[in-house]
Design a protein around this motif. Sequence first.
Motif, mmCIF file in Angstrom:
data_model
loop_
_atom_site.group_PDB
_atom_site.id
_atom_site.type_symbol
_atom_site.label_atom_id
_atom_site.label_comp_id
_atom_site.label_asym_id
_atom_site.label_seq_id
_atom_site.Cartn_x
_atom_site.Cartn_y
_atom_site.Cartn_z
ATOM 1 N N ARG A 279 9.028 -7.467 -26.095
ATOM 2 C CA ARG A 279 7.774 -7.389 -25.343
ATOM 3 C C ARG A 279 8.019 -7.612 -23.860
ATOM 4 N NH1 ARG A 279 4.171 -11.595 -28.524
ATOM 5 N NH2 ARG A 279 2.743 -11.238 -26.790
ATOM 6 N N TYR A 280 8.938 -8.526 -23.532
ATOM 7 C CA TYR A 280 9.266 -8.793 -22.132
ATOM 8 C C TYR A 280 9.901 -7.551 -21.496
ATOM 9 C CZ TYR A 280 10.943 -11.178 -17.946
ATOM 10 O OH TYR A 280 11.164 -11.539 -16.643
ATOM 11 N N ASP A 281 10.832 -6.928 -22.207
ATOM 12 C CA ASP A 281 11.489 -5.730 -21.680
ATOM 13 C C ASP A 281 10.476 -4.602 -21.461
ATOM 14 O OD1 ASP A 281 13.908 -7.014 -21.670
ATOM 15 O OD2 ASP A 281 14.599 -6.163 -23.573
ATOM 16 N N GLN A 282 9.516 -4.482 -22.379
ATOM 17 C CA GLN A 282 8.480 -3.456 -22.212
ATOM 18 C C GLN A 282 7.626 -3.749 -20.981
ATOM 19 O OE1 GLN A 282 6.695 -3.857 -26.111
ATOM 20 N NE2 GLN A 282 7.764 -2.046 -26.908
ATOM 21 N N LEU A 283 7.283 -5.024 -20.805
ATOM 22 C CA LEU A 283 6.491 -5.409 -19.633
ATOM 23 C C LEU A 283 7.273 -5.137 -18.351
ATOM 24 C CD1 LEU A 283 4.067 -6.731 -18.268
ATOM 25 C CD2 LEU A 283 5.117 -8.963 -18.708
ATOM 26 N N ARG A 284 8.539 -5.450 -18.365
ATOM 27 C CA ARG A 284 9.362 -5.245 -17.170
ATOM 28 C C ARG A 284 9.442 -3.760 -16.813
ATOM 29 N NH1 ARG A 284 15.679 -7.149 -16.181
ATOM 30 N NH2 ARG A 284 15.704 -6.606 -13.969
ATOM 31 N N ALA A 285 9.498 -2.897 -17.853
ATOM 32 C CA ALA A 285 9.568 -1.461 -17.605
ATOM 33 C C ALA A 285 8.273 -0.931 -16.990
ATOM 34 C CB ALA A 285 9.868 -0.725 -18.904
ATOM 35 N N GLU A 286 7.138 -1.555 -17.324
ATOM 36 C CA GLU A 286 5.851 -1.080 -16.828
ATOM 37 C C GLU A 286 5.421 -1.769 -15.531
ATOM 38 O OE1 GLU A 286 2.834 0.401 -19.718
ATOM 39 O OE2 GLU A 286 3.738 -1.134 -20.997
ATOM 40 N N ALA A 287 6.067 -2.882 -15.200
ATOM 41 C CA ALA A 287 5.728 -3.593 -13.962
ATOM 42 C C ALA A 287 6.210 -2.779 -12.756
ATOM 43 C CB ALA A 287 6.382 -4.970 -13.957
ATOM 44 N N LEU A 288 5.739 -3.148 -11.581
ATOM 45 C CA LEU A 288 6.184 -2.490 -10.354
ATOM 46 C C LEU A 288 7.675 -2.730 -10.153
ATOM 47 C CD1 LEU A 288 3.297 -3.445 -7.889
ATOM 48 C CD2 LEU A 288 3.534 -1.349 -9.231
ATOM 49 N N SER A 289 8.357 -1.787 -9.555
ATOM 50 C CA SER A 289 9.774 -1.963 -9.229
ATOM 51 C C SER A 289 9.918 -3.118 -8.233
ATOM 52 C CB SER A 289 10.339 -0.686 -8.610
ATOM 53 O OG SER A 289 9.766 -0.473 -7.323
ATOM 54 N N PRO A 290 11.119 -3.681 -8.103
ATOM 55 C CA PRO A 290 11.300 -4.742 -7.098
ATOM 56 C C PRO A 290 10.880 -4.307 -5.698
ATOM 57 C CG PRO A 290 13.165 -4.707 -8.591
ATOM 58 C CD PRO A 290 12.328 -3.509 -8.938
ATOM 59 N N GLN A 291 11.155 -3.050 -5.338
ATOM 60 C CA GLN A 291 10.808 -2.562 -4.004
ATOM 61 C C GLN A 291 9.285 -2.455 -3.847
ATOM 62 O OE1 GLN A 291 13.000 -1.050 -6.106
ATOM 63 N NE2 GLN A 291 14.888 -1.722 -5.106
ATOM 64 N N ASP A 292 8.607 -1.880 -4.850
ATOM 65 C CA ASP A 292 7.153 -1.764 -4.787
ATOM 66 C C ASP A 292 6.493 -3.139 -4.877
ATOM 67 O OD1 ASP A 292 7.234 0.953 -4.474
ATOM 68 O OD2 ASP A 292 6.916 1.400 -6.603
ATOM 69 N N SER A 293 7.111 -4.029 -5.641
ATOM 70 C CA SER A 293 6.588 -5.392 -5.739
ATOM 71 C C SER A 293 6.650 -6.086 -4.386
ATOM 72 C CB SER A 293 7.387 -6.193 -6.778
ATOM 73 O OG SER A 293 7.236 -5.645 -8.077
ATOM 74 N N ALA A 294 7.772 -5.901 -3.676
ATOM 75 C CA ALA A 294 7.913 -6.496 -2.345
ATOM 76 C C ALA A 294 6.857 -5.955 -1.392
ATOM 77 C CB ALA A 294 9.314 -6.251 -1.798
ATOM 78 N N ARG A 295 6.564 -4.660 -1.508
ATOM 79 C CA ARG A 295 5.531 -4.077 -0.645
ATOM 80 C C ARG A 295 4.159 -4.672 -0.944
ATOM 81 N NH1 ARG A 295 9.022 0.551 -0.419
ATOM 82 N NH2 ARG A 295 8.532 1.230 -2.533
ATOM 83 N N LEU A 296 3.850 -4.886 -2.221
ATOM 84 C CA LEU A 296 2.563 -5.491 -2.574
ATOM 85 C C LEU A 296 2.491 -6.932 -2.082
ATOM 86 C CD1 LEU A 296 -0.176 -5.475 -3.952
ATOM 87 C CD2 LEU A 296 0.978 -6.000 -6.123
ATOM 88 N N ILE A 297 3.578 -7.679 -2.264
ATOM 89 C CA ILE A 297 3.612 -9.068 -1.791
ATOM 90 C C ILE A 297 3.392 -9.109 -0.284
ATOM 91 C CG2 ILE A 297 5.112 -11.084 -1.474
ATOM 92 C CD1 ILE A 297 6.452 -10.299 -4.160
ATOM 93 N N ARG A 298 4.045 -8.206 0.434
ATOM 94 C CA ARG A 298 3.902 -8.170 1.889
ATOM 95 C C ARG A 298 2.467 -7.816 2.293
ATOM 96 N NH1 ARG A 298 7.825 -5.136 2.507
ATOM 97 N NH2 ARG A 298 9.391 -6.760 2.715
ATOM 98 N N SER A 299 1.849 -6.918 1.540
ATOM 99 C CA SER A 299 0.471 -6.528 1.835
ATOM 100 C C SER A 299 -0.492 -7.701 1.637
ATOM 101 C CB SER A 299 0.066 -5.363 0.928
ATOM 102 O OG SER A 299 -1.305 -5.056 1.086
ATOM 103 N N VAL A 300 -0.311 -8.442 0.545
ATOM 104 C CA VAL A 300 -1.167 -9.608 0.294
ATOM 105 C C VAL A 300 -0.940 -10.665 1.373
ATOM 106 C CG1 VAL A 300 -1.689 -11.487 -1.325
ATOM 107 C CG2 VAL A 300 -1.231 -9.180 -2.195
#
Length: 354
Positions: free
Chosen positions: A253-274
Amino acid sequence: MTRVPPSGPHLRSSAAALFGTFLRRTREARGMSQGELARQIPCSRPHLTRIENGSRVPQHDLVTACDRILETGGELLEIWEEVDWYVQVDHPDWFKRFVLIEAKATSIHEFQTSWISGLLQTEAYARALFTVGDAAHDPQLIEERVVARLARQHRLTGPDAPLLTVILSETALRLTVGGPQVMRDQLRHLLRMGRRPNITIQVAPFSLGERLRFSTSVILLTSPGGAVRAYSESLAHGRFLEDPQKVREWRQRYDQLRAEALSPQDSARLIRSVMEGLLNMDSTTIDFSKASWRKASYSGPEAGNCIEIADNVPGVVPVRDSKDPEGPALLFRPDAWQSFVTGVRKGEFPAAGH
């Protein structure tokens, strides 16, 4: 390098005060103001003030930055590494086993629903959480718990650092803990830690909906021998899941969640936006009384739509409408503003209508 053994709760405050004094004197010897050093690190000036007066323990990344900016040849970092900043304290009984296993884990996979992972929390963020918990009216207990939490983080930057993968629910980014300034510094810390080779940070966005896979925080710990244990925690207790079949299910389940989560690069962009949104939420706390505002050199008294900026506000570049000087100002990080200016000079932003 040998660390100084702890001798009691007073050691941490004494070490912080001595280090802060050394940092301040080094900065002054270089002829650099506190605001200028804060801008170059970058961090907020109040945070640097607390480090220099000994009321905050400096983190590894900040000390490394100061070493580079003040050109101390590694002396600051060497002093920082000589000190055992965190006095060991007892964890709650239900948490002790987890801490012992975590300390030896070769890899850690974590999902957090509401809060930033304890391994990635800043001191101020952790303190804000403990201040509203069961220790709310016990300052000594709050301090002990903050110390214990930060002590767990040292392994992440050591020679035996484990591989750490953290998936954060978007909720954890958008819940403002400790106020905009604390939360902004926390998100900046996330971005710094996410650049380390052994750490991966991803965000599970709201858009995942029912595909979030977990309704509670989950941690998967892999021991040196390869055994994997799953751990989940509530406010009052935590529990291990060691049945191999169940652990495999959780890992899947964790691996499935990781596959559907934002990539590290897109995650960094969202964090920066917030983080940038929080910067403007907190603009009322910034003192503009000594700000030196300026417009473009070609802007005359009859100019129409003009903006003006101030270059001397620590940690940010405020931008406002020149026709409404008493109105609100948008705040940008210095590096973001410089990137924008460079792009304009290079013609990367075409004029309207082109």
